[in-house]
Design a protein around this motif. Sequence first.
Motif, PDB file in Angstrom:
ATOM      1  N   GLU A   2      77.329 113.583 -55.883  1.00 27.41           N
ATOM      2  CA  GLU A   2      78.380 112.590 -55.763  1.00 27.41           C
ATOM      3  C   GLU A   2      78.759 112.419 -54.303  1.00 27.41           C
ATOM      4  O   GLU A   2      78.517 113.284 -53.475  1.00 27.41           O
ATOM      5  CB  GLU A   2      79.596 113.021 -56.577  1.00 27.41           C
ATOM      6  CG  GLU A   2      79.346 113.047 -58.084  1.00 27.41           C
ATOM      7  CD  GLU A   2      80.604 113.352 -58.855  1.00 27.41           C
ATOM      8  OE1 GLU A   2      81.689 113.380 -58.231  1.00 27.41           O
ATOM      9  OE2 GLU A   2      80.504 113.553 -60.069  1.00 27.41           O
ATOM     10  N   LYS A   3      79.404 111.288 -53.988  1.00 26.38           N
ATOM     11  CA  LYS A   3      79.871 111.068 -52.631  1.00 26.38           C
ATOM     12  C   LYS A   3      81.336 110.679 -52.661  1.00 26.38           C
ATOM     13  O   LYS A   3      81.823 110.069 -53.613  1.00 26.38           O
ATOM     14  CB  LYS A   3      79.030 110.007 -51.924  1.00 26.38           C
ATOM     15  CG  LYS A   3      79.019 108.632 -52.566  1.00 26.38           C
ATOM     16  CD  LYS A   3      78.131 107.698 -51.767  1.00 26.38           C
ATOM     17  CE  LYS A   3      78.115 106.299 -52.382  1.00 26.38           C
ATOM     18  NZ  LYS A   3      77.278 105.364 -51.616  1.00 26.38           N
ATOM     19  N   THR A   4      82.037 111.046 -51.591  1.00 25.37           N
ATOM     20  CA  THR A   4      83.452 110.743 -51.477  1.00 25.37           C
ATOM     21  C   THR A   4      83.645 109.513 -50.606  1.00 25.37           C
ATOM     22  O   THR A   4      82.690 108.971 -50.041  1.00 25.37           O
ATOM     23  CB  THR A   4      84.200 111.930 -50.846  1.00 25.37           C
ATOM     24  OG1 THR A   4      83.728 112.095 -49.498  1.00 25.37           O
ATOM     25  CG2 THR A   4      83.956 113.215 -51.630  1.00 25.37           C
ATOM     26  N   ALA A   5      84.909 109.099 -50.472  1.00 28.32           N
ATOM     27  CA  ALA A   5      85.213 107.941 -49.621  1.00 28.32           C
ATOM     28  C   ALA A   5      84.806 108.199 -48.177  1.00 28.32           C
ATOM     29  O   ALA A   5      84.427 107.278 -47.445  1.00 28.32           O
ATOM     30  CB  ALA A   5      86.718 107.634 -49.702  1.00 28.32           C
ATOM     31  N   ARG A   6      84.852 109.479 -47.769  1.00 28.26           N
ATOM     32  CA  ARG A   6      84.453 109.828 -46.400  1.00 28.26           C
ATOM     33  C   ARG A   6      83.024 109.401 -46.110  1.00 28.26           C
ATOM     34  O   ARG A   6      82.705 108.973 -45.001  1.00 28.26           O
ATOM     35  CB  ARG A   6      84.592 111.347 -46.221  1.00 28.26           C
ATOM     36  CG  ARG A   6      84.073 111.867 -44.889  1.00 28.26           C
ATOM     37  CD  ARG A   6      84.103 113.380 -44.833  1.00 28.26           C
ATOM     38  NE  ARG A   6      83.271 113.965 -45.866  1.00 28.26           N
ATOM     39  CZ  ARG A   6      83.044 115.275 -45.981  1.00 28.26           C
ATOM     40  NH1 ARG A   6      83.636 116.114 -45.150  1.00 28.26           N
ATOM     41  NH2 ARG A   6      82.263 115.737 -46.935  1.00 28.26           N
ATOM     42  N   PHE A   7      82.153 109.523 -47.100  1.00 30.15           N
ATOM     43  CA  PHE A   7      80.747 109.191 -46.888  1.00 30.15           C
ATOM     44  C   PHE A   7      80.583 107.732 -46.469  1.00 30.15           C
ATOM     45  O   PHE A   7      79.892 107.410 -45.508  1.00 30.15           O
ATOM     46  CB  PHE A   7      79.939 109.466 -48.164  1.00 30.15           C
ATOM     47  CG  PHE A   7      78.449 109.360 -47.970  1.00 30.15           C
ATOM     48  CD1 PHE A   7      77.717 110.456 -47.557  1.00 30.15           C
ATOM     49  CD2 PHE A   7      77.781 108.158 -48.189  1.00 30.15           C
ATOM     50  CE1 PHE A   7      76.342 110.368 -47.371  1.00 30.15           C
ATOM     51  CE2 PHE A   7      76.415 108.059 -48.008  1.00 30.15           C
ATOM     52  CZ  PHE A   7      75.696 109.166 -47.593  1.00 30.15           C
ATOM     53  N   GLY A   8      81.230 106.832 -47.188  1.00 25.48           N
ATOM     54  CA  GLY A   8      81.102 105.416 -46.887  1.00 25.48           C
ATOM     55  C   GLY A   8      81.774 105.015 -45.597  1.00 25.48           C
ATOM     56  O   GLY A   8      81.340 104.078 -44.909  1.00 25.48           O
TER      57      GLY A   8
END
Length: 603
Positions: A2-8
């Motif tokens: 999964e990815k968090t908002a930080r990734f984007g």
Amino acid sequence: MEKTARFGIAREKTLGQLFTTDNLSSIWRKTVKYQMRGMDILDLHDYYDFNSNIKEKAKEIRSQILKAQYRASSPLVYRLEKRYGICRRLMIPSPSDALVFQTVTEYLAGPLIAAQPTNKAYYSRDKHSLKLPHHLKTPGDYWFILWPKFQKDIWKFTNACPFLVVTDITDFFDNIGLRELRHIVSSITKIDEVVLDLLFNIIEQISWVPDYLPSSLKGLPTINLEAFRLLPHVMLFEIDQVLDFESHGNFVRWMDDINVGVNSPDEAFAVLKDVNDVLKSRGLALNVSKTRVYTSDEAKQHFMFDENTYLDAVAKANTADASFKNARVEFLKRFRSHCAKTELKNWDKVTKRYFSVASALKITELRRYIPKLFRENPGIRGDILRYLSRLTFSTATSEVLLELLTGVKRYDDVSLFQFCKCITDMEIPRTKRGIEFVRAVDKALSRPESSFDLYCYIWFLAKYGAPHRLMNTIFRTEKSWRNEQFLARQITSVLPRVFNLNQKNTRRLLDEQMTAGPRDAASVATTLSSLLDSKWIVGGLHAYLFPPAVQKPYPLPKYLILTSVLSSRSLKPAEKVRASAKILQIISDPWYLHWLNHYSLLG
């Protein structure tokens, strides 16, 4: 994953700038395809499926990385004997993983090398100053360029210092803590965190963890890629600082192979104590059993400076000169003397040089020493077999080869493949003697005891096996290869050799691999199906099959791809005629030509 908002917000941008389609494609073409072709274990399809579709593969890799969905594939794990049957486990990653590793390495290499505290430490890079990778001794690795400089550096301080300390690190790669390594890399230069996260995440995924045991986060996989030489090289920058200061610059390091010039044994012991303390703080230690303090004269003897100087000179000899007869006698005399010096530190490296020079000068008399050397010294087996593969086939050569195949107990995977590669690199005549030799090899290989034995036998049959024998072997061993990623890929790669024997069964096998086979096998099957419907041999395919510089020997994987194209029922008659003319110019191997003529594949 999964990815968090930080990734984007931040991470995706950094990765997007690094993993562009153009950058990935360029790094594959310039470096990674040569890395893959320079591995210990080779691919019977030559990674042609990846190379011919690199733009699409690059887009797929980029998409997976930017979605935080990239996963490493299971690497091929194989054994390489060190001595006494004790083996080192090495790995070959998938082409995608190798490309990701090299892309990250090129991003890291500049800043990391700029942070190197001295210029006295070396590691072999996969980027070099030579124009083409085939100019190198080993494709994609310039060890043979840097090694003479390494030797000259030792020579300088051996002359300047009365004592030489020689040591290395106990099980260096196996004992590197991945967390420690990451801390060191991130502390010495400013590198985006997300790049290190990706790199170490993939390293953990491919690390050898048998029997469902939990990961120890310790040990760097042994892979012949630049990333797995650069990272341990950086791990020892702290040691370089200590060595440089305490030896006043009289040291040289090649990975964990350390040599220090000192003025007394007491000074040597002090340096060793301090270096070992620093290593201990990182979970490493010097190898006491391999640590020596030599006098200057002993060092010159162990590093075999005189023999290296001699080999430098004799390598330039003119075999057409009348004096070469005497030079040959002197060469053999020195080689006999050299064979008795196995206790010397650089004996194996200099032995490899003897075989390399003998091959270039066409000195065949080394054959008589080979069985004993091959049996007792696993580290030089590849060089011995390369030497034999370059000799003209003869009764004497065939007898030595059969003795190596049937008379030497193997404990690893690499030795048998090196043997099969040697045999397929040779131009064995289709005479009574040549055919008898091939049959003897076939008999020795025909009962594979492991999946790796089967791979080696398939490699041999790909050139020398009658199509019906190859087809029977494929069906007889189907349970062994059907669900194994690497083996299924190799079996799929040899199907062009049996296509004209039984087109229906071959097409069925290709269809099965495309729809239900392992991913790598499906990729090869898709490419072969396309080649089997070729109308023309143009563009990249033409350049690949018919390079301007004639290849000797013509690579077996390339021959299989050539066979698939010539088997196409859509190939234009005029195109087949043109291709046949080219083939007769660049291929002289009687077995290759025999099978092409057997099914009337030449126009």
